[in-house]
Write a protein that holds these residues in place. Structure first.
Motif, mmCIF file in Angstrom:
data_model
loop_
_atom_site.group_PDB
_atom_site.id
_atom_site.type_symbol
_atom_site.label_atom_id
_atom_site.label_comp_id
_atom_site.label_asym_id
_atom_site.label_seq_id
_atom_site.Cartn_x
_atom_site.Cartn_y
_atom_site.Cartn_z
ATOM 1 N N LEU A 60 0.815 -1.214 0.000
ATOM 2 C CA LEU A 60 0.000 0.000 0.000
ATOM 3 C C LEU A 60 0.849 1.266 0.000
ATOM 4 O O LEU A 60 0.321 2.380 0.124
ATOM 5 N N GLY A 61 2.167 1.112 -0.090
ATOM 6 C CA GLY A 61 3.062 2.256 -0.273
ATOM 7 C C GLY A 61 3.254 3.163 0.922
ATOM 8 O O GLY A 61 3.836 4.245 0.803
ATOM 9 N N LEU A 62 2.802 2.745 2.102
ATOM 10 C CA LEU A 62 2.860 3.627 3.281
ATOM 11 C C LEU A 62 4.160 3.380 4.053
ATOM 12 O O LEU A 62 4.154 2.878 5.178
ATOM 13 N N ASN A 63 5.276 3.750 3.441
ATOM 14 C CA ASN A 63 6.574 3.412 4.027
ATOM 15 C C ASN A 63 7.433 4.623 4.353
ATOM 16 O O ASN A 63 8.631 4.500 4.604
ATOM 17 N N GLY A 64 6.858 5.829 4.349
ATOM 18 C CA GLY A 64 7.644 7.031 4.620
ATOM 19 C C GLY A 64 7.782 7.319 6.104
ATOM 20 O O GLY A 64 6.919 6.969 6.918
ATOM 21 N N TYR A 65 8.903 7.954 6.461
ATOM 22 C CA TYR A 65 9.104 8.431 7.831
ATOM 23 C C TYR A 65 8.367 9.756 8.006
ATOM 24 O O TYR A 65 8.405 10.630 7.140
ATOM 25 N N GLU A 66 7.705 9.890 9.156
ATOM 26 C CA GLU A 66 6.930 11.088 9.440
ATOM 27 C C GLU A 66 7.333 11.656 10.796
ATOM 28 O O GLU A 66 7.678 10.910 11.723
ATOM 29 N N ALA A 67 7.292 12.976 10.920
ATOM 30 C CA ALA A 67 7.561 13.645 12.199
ATOM 31 C C ALA A 67 6.297 13.582 13.053
ATOM 32 O O ALA A 67 5.270 14.169 12.702
ATOM 33 N N THR A 68 6.372 12.866 14.140
ATOM 34 C CA THR A 68 5.222 12.584 14.993
ATOM 35 C C THR A 68 5.462 13.141 16.386
ATOM 36 O O THR A 68 6.582 13.072 16.906
ATOM 37 N N ALA A 94 0.078 8.065 0.824
ATOM 38 C CA ALA A 94 0.883 7.742 -0.350
ATOM 39 C C ALA A 94 -0.007 7.666 -1.587
ATOM 40 O O ALA A 94 -1.228 7.460 -1.495
ATOM 41 N N SER A 95 0.609 7.833 -2.742
ATOM 42 C CA SER A 95 -0.028 7.602 -4.039
ATOM 43 C C SER A 95 0.868 6.670 -4.836
ATOM 44 O O SER A 95 2.096 6.869 -4.881
ATOM 45 N N LEU A 96 0.284 5.652 -5.473
ATOM 46 C CA LEU A 96 1.098 4.649 -6.161
ATOM 47 C C LEU A 96 0.274 3.899 -7.186
ATOM 48 O O LEU A 96 -0.966 3.903 -7.131
ATOM 49 N N THR A 117 -3.652 6.099 -0.695
ATOM 50 C CA THR A 117 -3.821 5.398 0.576
ATOM 51 C C THR A 117 -3.428 6.329 1.723
ATOM 52 O O THR A 117 -2.599 7.231 1.565
ATOM 53 N N SER A 118 -4.015 6.079 2.879
ATOM 54 C CA SER A 118 -3.652 6.851 4.070
ATOM 55 C C SER A 118 -3.820 5.984 5.304
ATOM 56 O O SER A 118 -4.701 5.115 5.361
ATOM 57 N N PHE A 119 -2.953 6.219 6.287
ATOM 58 C CA PHE A 119 -2.982 5.472 7.545
ATOM 59 C C PHE A 119 -2.723 6.451 8.676
ATOM 60 O O PHE A 119 -1.871 7.342 8.563
ATOM 61 N N SER A 120 -3.442 6.287 9.761
ATOM 62 C CA SER A 120 -3.187 7.069 10.974
ATOM 63 C C SER A 120 -3.367 6.174 12.186
ATOM 64 O O SER A 120 -4.124 5.191 12.154
ATOM 65 N N ALA A 121 -2.658 6.490 13.238
ATOM 66 C CA ALA A 121 -2.749 5.726 14.482
ATOM 67 C C ALA A 121 -2.480 6.659 15.648
ATOM 68 O O ALA A 121 -1.801 7.687 15.509
ATOM 69 N N ALA A 122 -3.029 6.309 16.796
ATOM 70 C CA ALA A 122 -2.832 7.104 18.002
ATOM 71 C C ALA A 122 -2.848 6.180 19.201
ATOM 72 O O ALA A 122 -3.400 5.071 19.159
ATOM 73 N N SER A 123 -2.234 6.657 20.268
ATOM 74 C CA SER A 123 -2.230 5.881 21.503
ATOM 75 C C SER A 123 -2.140 6.831 22.687
ATOM 76 O O SER A 123 -1.523 7.900 22.600
ATOM 77 N N ALA A 124 -2.737 6.439 23.788
ATOM 78 C CA ALA A 124 -2.632 7.170 25.047
ATOM 79 C C ALA A 124 -2.712 6.144 26.164
ATOM 80 O O ALA A 124 -3.345 5.089 26.022
#
Length: 288
Positions: A60-68, A94-96, A117-124
């Motif tokens: 799904l091409g979601l392999n980039g590093y992101e500032a979180t 990502a677009s692919l 495609t897009s992915f998001s996640a969160a935790s607390a």
């Protein structure tokens, strides 16, 4: 100076050199620490949504590093106890042209289809740390008597080194969302998953007093911790690991860097995600 006054002076010097159990270096007062950090992270994992399995970071091409953003606020008291609340949020897209074929929910993906495609996640979560052993301290355990350790006393009265072995209990909430938009076939679908899970773990902290010996650094801390948890539902579980180095530039403010891993499995009747977010972090440690 009379002969009788000399022993008195020597006794005063000896007494002042002996660390007092429960003194400033082992204060029972309540202390807080705020640790905001920039987490350079990426997602890795597998997902399915009513069809075959997709590799999130490859297929799904979601392999980039992101500032979180990753933040922690902790409170410690009584020499052996600490509580912490923390949280983070991660998002990537990502677009692919698809290199795989299959179905993702209601989306039929063919080889070469243009995907967004897009992915998001969160935790607390909340964490309770109990120090079960401090071998270099005046009081080595919460249930033992305090005996001053004169050999482990820095010129400023703090410990030269302080090792803590800790047990950890925690409760964590995880949430993740994934969407696929096939612009070639004009189809799109998404899933959203979440769970609350208790967990257990352990860790170590090792502090060195460097005041007067290392320029601009009053103390150095090396820490590592990890744990696991589950809610015993649908195979949902989590694993966390963290390791870091903190350089305190003053007793109240320092800089830290290290590595964090948050792995989690979330699922419901139609979708599942098995993976996590991981990467290096850089942040501050502010004590008050």
């Amino acid at each position: 100076m009379t002969a009788s006054s000399a022993p008195s002076y020597a006794q005063d010097q000896s007494a002042s050199a002996t660390p007092a159990v429960g003194g400033a270096r082992d204060s029972d007062a309540l202390h807080f620490a705020l640790r905001p950090a920039l987490w350079m992270s990426r997602v890795r994992g597998d997902t399915s949504f009513g069809g075959p399995n997709f590799v999130v970071d490859d297929g799904l091409g979601l392999n980039g590093y992101e500032a979180t953003f990753n933040g922690e606020l902790s409170a410690s008291w009584g020499r052996f106890y600490e509580v912490m609340v923390d949280g983070w949020f991660f998002s990537t897209s990502a677009s692919l042209n698809s290199q795989v074929a299959g179905s993702f929910g209601s989306v039929g993906i063919a080889l070469g289809d243009q995907l967004n495609t897009s992915f998001s996640a969160a935790s607390a979560g909340g964490e309770f740390d109990f120090t079960i052993w401090r071998p270099f301290a005046d009081q080595t355990t919460a249930w033992s008597a305090g005996v001053p350790n004169e050999r482990n006393t820095a010129p400023n009265g703090n410990y030269k080194a302080d090792l803590r072995v800790k047990a950890i209990g925690s409760v964590r909430w995880y949430s993740a969302q994934l969407s696929v938009d096939d612009t070639t076939s004009a189809q799109s679908d998404s899933w959203s998953l979440g769970a609350v899970m208790p967990g257990i773990g352990g860790g170590i902290d090792l502090d060195f007093d460097t005041q007067g010996r290392v320029p601009w650094v009053t103390s150095v801390r090396i820490e590592a911790a990890g744990g696991v948890g589950t809610n015993f539902a649908n195979g949902q579980q989590f694993t966390f690991a963290r390791a870091g180095l903190t350089l305190m530039l003053t007793p109240q403010c320092g800089a830290e860097f290290g590595y964090r891993l948050e792995n989690f499995t979330l699922s419901n009747d139609s979708a599942s995600f098995d993976g996590g977010v991981q990467g290096l972090y850089f942040g501050a440690n502010i004590k008050f």
